[in-house]
Write an enzyme that holds these catalytic residues in place. Structure first.
Site, PDB file in Angstrom:
ATOM      1  N   ILE A  37      77.412  62.192  41.033  1.00 56.02           N
ATOM      2  CA  ILE A  37      78.274  61.620  40.000  1.00 56.02           C
ATOM      3  C   ILE A  37      77.515  60.487  39.304  1.00 56.02           C
ATOM      4  CG2 ILE A  37      80.504  62.307  40.951  1.00 56.02           C
ATOM      5  CD1 ILE A  37      80.770  59.343  41.927  1.00 56.02           C
ATOM      6  N   PHE A  38      76.189  60.665  39.225  1.00 51.82           N
ATOM      7  CA  PHE A  38      75.397  59.688  38.478  1.00 51.82           C
ATOM      8  C   PHE A  38      75.923  59.581  37.051  1.00 51.82           C
ATOM      9  CE2 PHE A  38      71.151  60.092  40.964  1.00 51.82           C
ATOM     10  CZ  PHE A  38      71.702  59.337  41.987  1.00 51.82           C
ATOM     11  N   HIS A  39      75.830  58.418  36.476  1.00 49.89           N
ATOM     12  CA  HIS A  39      76.225  58.192  35.084  1.00 49.89           C
ATOM     13  C   HIS A  39      74.965  57.787  34.322  1.00 49.89           C
ATOM     14  CE1 HIS A  39      80.106  58.474  36.809  1.00 49.89           C
ATOM     15  NE2 HIS A  39      80.753  57.948  35.803  1.00 49.89           N
ATOM     16  N   PRO A  40      74.114  58.752  33.985  1.00 55.41           N
ATOM     17  CA  PRO A  40      72.834  58.379  33.382  1.00 55.41           C
ATOM     18  C   PRO A  40      73.012  57.782  31.992  1.00 55.41           C
ATOM     19  CG  PRO A  40      72.945  60.748  33.865  1.00 55.41           C
ATOM     20  CD  PRO A  40      74.298  60.180  34.075  1.00 55.41           C
ATOM     21  N   THR A  82      81.330  54.545  32.143  1.00 57.54           N
ATOM     22  CA  THR A  82      80.562  54.569  30.895  1.00 57.54           C
ATOM     23  C   THR A  82      81.252  55.282  29.732  1.00 57.54           C
ATOM     24  OG1 THR A  82      79.435  56.458  31.881  1.00 57.54           O
ATOM     25  CG2 THR A  82      78.287  54.346  31.960  1.00 57.54           C
TER      26      THR A  82
END
Ligand SMILES: Cc1cc2nc3c(=O)[nH]c(=O)nc-3n(C[C@H](O)[C@H](O)[C@H](O)COP(=O)(O)OP(=O)(O)OC[C@H]3O[C@@H](n4cnc5c(N)ncnc54)[C@H](O)[C@@H]3O)c2cc1C
Length: 104
Positions: A37-40, A82
């Site tokens: 669940i990275f929010h790049p 984000t």
């Protein structure tokens, strides 16, 4: 869960299910159900310095007529989620485009 006193309730493992008990089995099962669940953000960082990809008006430095208007322009990741900041970037970017269109 198979031990007493729980065994009499006959609990069944739901996830990952009966995958085995070795470390290798469990590692493989974790790999099959896990996801990021990275929010790049920040791959086209906005800034006024020479290393910035877009300027403070979101124009791609060194090119004409190209803007980047999404989460990639965030100089650093926000402390909260984000999506709302990305919508704010989009609103501001749209306003910048309209302002410049009106000047032409
Ligand atoms: C699993 C997950 C859960 C999240 N949950 C939340 C949450 O609960 N709350 C929150 O605030 N934020 C959350 N986020 C973050 C939020 O989704 C992002 O910050 C936001 O969507 C970023 O918007 P974006 O427009 O920059 O990128 P994106 O929404 O990723 O949009 C990029 C678009 O470009 C398209 N694209 C890519 N390459 C090309 C190409 N070559 N040609 C044409 N189109 C292309 C893609 O298909 C995509 O539609 C989550 C993110 C993830 C991954």
């Amino acid at each position: 869960m198979a031990q007493e006193p729980m065994a009499r309730y006959r609990p069944e493992e739901f996830k990952p299910g009966p995958v085995g008990e070795s470390d290798e089995d469990l590692a493989r099962a974790a790999g099959q159900i896990a996801s990021t669940i990275f929010h790049p953000v920040g791959t086209a960082r906005m800034g006024a310095d020479v290393a910035a990809i877009v300027d403070p008006r979101l124009r791609l430095r060194g090119f004409q007529g190209i803007r980047v208007i999404d989460a990639s322009i965030m100089p650093t990741i926000t402390s909260g989620n984000t999506n709302s900041p990305t919508i704010m970037i989009a609103e501001k970017g749209a306003r910048m485009i309209l302002e410049e269109m009106r000047r032409i």
